[in-house]
Design an enzyme around this catalytic site. Sequence first.
Site, mmCIF file in Angstrom:
data_model
loop_
_atom_site.group_PDB
_atom_site.id
_atom_site.type_symbol
_atom_site.label_atom_id
_atom_site.label_comp_id
_atom_site.label_asym_id
_atom_site.label_seq_id
_atom_site.Cartn_x
_atom_site.Cartn_y
_atom_site.Cartn_z
ATOM 1 N N HIS A 19 0.145 -16.564 -4.927
ATOM 2 C CA HIS A 19 0.246 -15.274 -4.232
ATOM 3 C C HIS A 19 -0.699 -15.140 -3.052
ATOM 4 O O HIS A 19 -0.825 -14.043 -2.509
ATOM 5 C CB HIS A 19 -0.063 -14.114 -5.185
ATOM 6 C CG HIS A 19 0.936 -13.920 -6.270
ATOM 7 N ND1 HIS A 19 1.971 -13.015 -6.190
ATOM 8 C CD2 HIS A 19 1.068 -14.524 -7.470
ATOM 9 C CE1 HIS A 19 2.679 -13.050 -7.296
ATOM 10 N NE2 HIS A 19 2.150 -13.964 -8.096
ATOM 11 N N LYS A 31 -2.544 0.891 0.887
ATOM 12 C CA LYS A 31 -2.685 -0.444 0.281
ATOM 13 C C LYS A 31 -4.172 -0.670 0.051
ATOM 14 O O LYS A 31 -4.992 0.157 0.471
ATOM 15 C CB LYS A 31 -2.120 -1.527 1.195
ATOM 16 C CG LYS A 31 -2.598 -1.445 2.654
ATOM 17 C CD LYS A 31 -1.998 -2.521 3.528
ATOM 18 C CE LYS A 31 -0.582 -2.247 3.929
ATOM 19 N NZ LYS A 31 0.316 -3.334 3.791
ATOM 20 N N ARG A 32 -4.520 -1.777 -0.633
ATOM 21 C CA ARG A 32 -5.939 -2.077 -0.789
ATOM 22 C C ARG A 32 -6.601 -2.125 0.584
ATOM 23 O O ARG A 32 -5.962 -2.521 1.573
ATOM 24 C CB ARG A 32 -6.108 -3.441 -1.469
ATOM 25 C CG ARG A 32 -5.856 -3.414 -2.951
ATOM 26 C CD ARG A 32 -6.751 -2.449 -3.658
ATOM 27 N NE ARG A 32 -8.071 -3.010 -3.816
ATOM 28 C CZ ARG A 32 -8.610 -3.290 -5.001
ATOM 29 N NH1 ARG A 32 -7.962 -3.034 -6.120
ATOM 30 N NH2 ARG A 32 -9.830 -3.797 -5.078
ATOM 31 N N LYS A 55 -5.976 -6.747 6.172
ATOM 32 C CA LYS A 55 -4.888 -5.769 6.249
ATOM 33 C C LYS A 55 -5.074 -4.839 7.456
ATOM 34 O O LYS A 55 -4.184 -4.102 7.834
ATOM 35 C CB LYS A 55 -4.794 -4.974 4.950
ATOM 36 C CG LYS A 55 -4.416 -5.849 3.749
ATOM 37 C CD LYS A 55 -4.330 -5.030 2.472
ATOM 38 C CE LYS A 55 -4.174 -5.883 1.222
ATOM 39 N NZ LYS A 55 -2.782 -6.250 0.925
ATOM 40 N N THR A 93 4.553 -5.787 -0.666
ATOM 41 C CA THR A 93 5.695 -5.159 -1.346
ATOM 42 C C THR A 93 5.784 -3.687 -0.951
ATOM 43 O O THR A 93 6.870 -3.097 -0.993
ATOM 44 C CB THR A 93 5.581 -5.280 -2.882
ATOM 45 O OG1 THR A 93 4.223 -5.007 -3.251
ATOM 46 C CG2 THR A 93 5.962 -6.653 -3.366
ATOM 47 N N LYS A 103 8.935 -0.886 -0.087
ATOM 48 C CA LYS A 103 9.082 0.470 -0.656
ATOM 49 C C LYS A 103 9.249 1.501 0.461
ATOM 50 O O LYS A 103 10.062 2.425 0.364
ATOM 51 C CB LYS A 103 7.869 0.817 -1.532
ATOM 52 C CG LYS A 103 7.756 -0.082 -2.749
ATOM 53 C CD LYS A 103 6.384 0.017 -3.414
ATOM 54 C CE LYS A 103 6.172 -1.184 -4.329
ATOM 55 N NZ LYS A 103 4.760 -1.315 -4.754
#
Length: 839
Positions: free
Chosen positions: A374, A565-566, A571, A673, A677
Site C-alpha cells: 500500500h 484525509k490524514r 498530501k 480512496t 468517495k
Amino acid sequence: MDTSPDTSFVCPIIIEDDRTGLDTETIRRALRDNLLYIQGKLPELASKNDLYMALAYTIRDRLLQRWLTTQQTYLKKDVRTVCYLSAEFLVGPHLANNLINLGIYEQVQKAVSESGLKLEELIAQEEEPGLGNGGLGRLAACYLDSLSTLEIPAIGYGIRYEFGIFDQEIHDGWQVEITDKWLQYGNPWEIARPESSVEVKFGGYTESYTDENGNYRSHWIPDYVVKGIPYDTPILGYRVNTANTMRLWKSEACESFDFGRFNRGDYYGAVDNKVHSENISKVLYPNDEPIQGKELRLEQQYFFVSCSLQDLIRIHLHENPSLDNFHQKWSVQLNDTHPSVGVAELMRLLIDVHHFDWDKAWFITQNTFAYTNHTLLPEALEKWPLSIFGRLFPRLMEIIYEINYRFLDKIRIIYPHDDGKMSRLSIIDESGEKYVRMAHLACVGSQAINGVAALHTELLKKDVLRDFYELFPEKFSNKTNGVTPRRWIVSSNPRLTFAITEKIGENWIKHLEDLRGLENYVDDGVFRDYWRRIKYDIKADLANYIAKKVGIKVDPSTLFDVQVKRIHEYKRQHLNVLHIVTLYHRLKNNPNLDITPRTFIFGGKAAPGYFMAKLIIKLINSVAEVIDNDPTIGGRLKVVFLPDYNVTFGQRVYPAADLSEQISTAGKEASGTGNMKFSMNGALTIGTLDGANIEIREEVGAENFFLFGLTTEEVYAKKAAGYNPQEYYYHNEELRAVLDLIGSGFFSRGDSSLFRPLVDNLIYDDPYMLLADYQSYIDCQEGVGHAYKDQEHWSRLAILNVARMGKFSSDRSIREYCEEIWRVQPVKIELPDYIQANA
Ligand code: RUG
C-alpha cells in the site's frame, strides 16, 4: 469446563418471531423487549443510549440467523474461503448500514417514530470503532462489505484494540489527542467467544532435538504465553443472506496472577505478566511514525497473526483429516506487511506443531498467502531490528534464516556473482544494523503480489520491488482500490440515492457501472435543477453542523472546497493553504476583485509525534482565524478545520463537497480512496496525476477533471537534476509574498518564529515539491472558480462524474481479487423457510 459443542443437543431451534420479524409492529415490540430485558430500563427512564443499545440488539437479533446459517453452509459445503489479515479494520458505525443491507430502514424508522423518537438521533448515538488510521483500514472494511455482498466465503481477522485511533480536539489551533474509549458503553455488535481462545508464545529460546524418524527439529520454549480471545462481529452483505465474520483478537494473560512472585513478596511483579499481556491489544498505533524500536507493535502483529492462523488450522482440521490441502481451502491475504510475519508463523505451525517436512510446508505456505503493498514511502516500509525480532520470536528467526538461505541459494544460480542483487533481495538487511525486511518476507512467501492503483503497481515494479518483479513477474498484478457504494452513497447520501434511483432504478447499488444510465439525463434541465437543489440542501445541513461544532457560519451557496484525509506533508494540505493565502493576499491588494466565494473545509488527524503535520493544522486554524475576523473579506473566503475527522464525519462531508482536493506529490499517494468517495457524490476533483486520480480522470473524462502539477517522471527528473525550491521562491513574486506573509507572523499574532520551520522547509528543502507545483495549482484553481460560476455547466460535470464512477466500487476490486488471486466462488446462503417467510 467443557466448552465443546454438545452434539446430543441437536434439535430444530424454534425462533421467536420477535427476534426475526422484519415488520414495523414486530420491531417495535422487540425494541421494548430488549430495552427491558437487555438494557434493564423502563421506557420512561431510558436514555438515548439505552434506546440505541436496545435497537442495536434488535437488529443484531435479525442478523443472527443469517450469520449462523452462513457459517453452517460454509462448513457443510466445504468451501474455499478468503481470509483477510489486517492490523486495521475501520468499519465505521454498524447500525445504519445493517438497516440498509437488511432492507428495513423504513420499517425501523416507523417503529422508532411511533415511540416518539427519531431514528437518525439513535443512529448518531453509535460510537464508531476507530480501529484504523485511515485509507488502509477503511479499505479493509469496504472489502468485507463487498465480500459479503458478493456472497464470497470470507473471514476478516484483526485486533480488537481497546483504544482505537485517538479522538482529536483543537485547542488554540493545535491538535490535542484524547484517548478513544469506544468500548465504554459496551459494543452490542460483537460476541466474545472465549471457548475458542488460543495461546501465543513470546521470547525464550529454542532447543533442537532429533525426532523418532531421525529428523532434526526445533522446540520453542517461550518466556511467556499470551491468550488471544476472539470477538466476532457479523458483516452482512447488501440484500443477501450472507453474513461473514470479522474476528478480532483481544489479548489476555494466561495466568492473571503470578502466585510464585506474590508469595515471594513481589506484589507488583505478580501482576506484571497480566499487564504486559493485556497491553498487546490495548491501543492502535497511529501511523506516519517511525516504527523501528516499537516492540509492542511487533508483538501486536505477531499476536493477531498467530491467533488467526491457529484458528484457521483448527477450523480446517475440524472438516479435513489433515493440513495437506490447507492451501486449497484458504487464501490468506496480507493487508500490507503488518501481518507478513504470518509466512514464518505458518511454517512454524506446519513444521513444529503438525510435523510437516520443510518442502511440503513451504509449498503450502507459498500457495496460501498473497500480499498487497500500500505504499512507496520508504519510511513506511517495515523492517524490524534483528535484535528485537530474534529476542521476541527465536523460533521464527531460525525459520526466516532458513527461508532466506534457501531463497538466496536459488538466486545465486540465477544471478551468479551478483552480490549486489543478493544483498538487495535478501530478507535480512545487512547493510548496517541488521533488520528483517518484512516486504521481502511477504514477496518470497506469497503466490501473488499487488499494488492498489495502476501507477502504484508500475512504480512498485520499476522501483521499490524491482528485483522481485524481475525474479517473479508472474506474481505481480494491479488491483485498483474501490469503495462500497452502500456506505459511501446509499447510507451517507440518501437524497442523491433517491434522485439516482428515481431515474435508473436501484440496480446500481450492486452494479455500480449502471450509473452510466445517468448520462441520459445530463441534458435534462429539470434534472440538473433538481440535482443542484439536492446539493444545496446537503451543504446547508453541513453548514448547520459546522455552526454547531465550531461556531463558524458558512454560506451553502459558496463553493465547498474540501480536503479531508490524514495530515501529511506528501498530501500537501499546506499547498491548499498557499492557495487560500494567495486569494486573501489578492483581495487585500484589490478589495473589489471578483472571485468565486469559497468555503475551504479541512479535516484530518496528524500522528501525535509528527511535528510538521501538527504545525500544518495550526497554520490552517491560524489562517482561518485571521480571515474570519477580517471584515474586508465579507465572507468571500471562509476556512474551517473540523476536528476529529472519522468515518461518521466522512459520511457527512463527502456528499456536501463541490470540489475534492487530491493534491499529493505525483508518485507518493499509492491510490487514495477519498478521491473516489467525493467523486461518487458529485464533487469535481482538482488533482495531480497520482494514485487512483489517474484512473478517475480516465473514467470521468479529462474535460471533467481539474488537472495540475508535475507528473511522476517530472518529479523524479527534477529531483535528479538537483531541485532547488529557492528558484521558485525568487522568481515568483506572488509565491514569495505569500510565503513571506506566513513567515512574518501575520497569521500568528506577530510571532514570526511559529511558522518559520514550515516556511523554511519549503524554501530550502521542499521534499514534496510544493513550490514547483504552486503556479500550476493556482492557475488550475482559477479555472475551478470560473467553472463554478456557470452553475448549469458545473452540474453537467458533476452528473457526469457520478455517472462514470462505476469502476470504483469495491465490488469490482473484490471480483478481480476473487478471479485472479484468490480463485474463490460465491456460495448462496439459503435461510430456513420460517425466516424467509418473515423477510
Ligand atoms: O496511503 C495509502 C493510500 O494511498 C491507499 O489508498 C490506502 C489503501 O490502499 O492505503 C494507504 N496506506 C498505506 N495506509 N497505510 C499505508 C502504509 O502502511
